[in-house]
Design an enzyme around this catalytic site. Sequence first.
Site, short mmCIF file in Angstrom:
data_model
loop_
_atom_site.label_atom_id
_atom_site.label_comp_id
_atom_site.label_asym_id
_atom_site.label_seq_id
_atom_site.Cartn_x
_atom_site.Cartn_y
_atom_site.Cartn_z
N MET A 71 0.82 -1.18 0.00
CA MET A 71 0.00 0.00 0.00
C MET A 71 0.87 1.25 0.00
SD MET A 71 -2.60 1.93 0.16
CE MET A 71 -3.62 0.60 -0.31
N PRO A 72 1.79 1.38 -0.93
CA PRO A 72 2.59 2.60 -0.98
C PRO A 72 1.78 3.81 -1.44
CG PRO A 72 3.70 0.81 -2.11
CD PRO A 72 2.31 0.36 -1.84
N LEU A 73 2.15 4.94 -0.91
CA LEU A 73 1.65 6.23 -1.37
C LEU A 73 2.88 6.98 -1.88
CD1 LEU A 73 -0.61 8.35 -1.58
CD2 LEU A 73 -0.06 9.01 0.77
N VAL A 115 4.26 -5.20 -4.27
CA VAL A 115 3.03 -4.41 -4.22
C VAL A 115 1.97 -5.12 -5.08
CG1 VAL A 115 2.03 -2.19 -4.96
CG2 VAL A 115 4.22 -2.26 -3.77
N THR A 121 5.64 6.49 0.92
CA THR A 121 5.23 6.09 2.25
C THR A 121 4.72 4.65 2.16
OG1 THR A 121 4.57 8.37 2.74
CG2 THR A 121 3.78 6.66 4.23
#
Length: 125
Positions: free
Chosen positions: A1-3, A34, A71
């Site tokens: 769940m990268p931002l 991911v 993030t």
Amino acid sequence: MPLLHVSMRAGKPDAYRQAILDNLYRAMREALNVPEDDQFMTISELAPANFRCGNAYGVERSDDAVLIQITVFASRTAEQKGALYRRIADLLGESPGIRPEDVFVNVLDAPKENWSVGHGIAQFA
């Protein structure tokens, strides 16, 4: 769940920016496992007066420098992050042709309870 967020100087064509996003997503899929279609990414283009990269730490940067902040869940290992940095530099070098010296990456760790991906709930807590 990268931002993920990219900051760069304004003026590059759409295809250049799309290559950045496509290759960042590919690097995260390969290095961080991911999930497919987990793409939460933005690019901000800034006027030269609003974007500055020095040459600190022995790295000679050009006007093509990109600042990438990602993030992630706090569960990523140092080895995964290292693999991510290398893969990003390699892929952005291939397309759209960004020099490795111009790829600046910062990864921020966030606990799973700090994320809500919709519906006002903490899906990962």
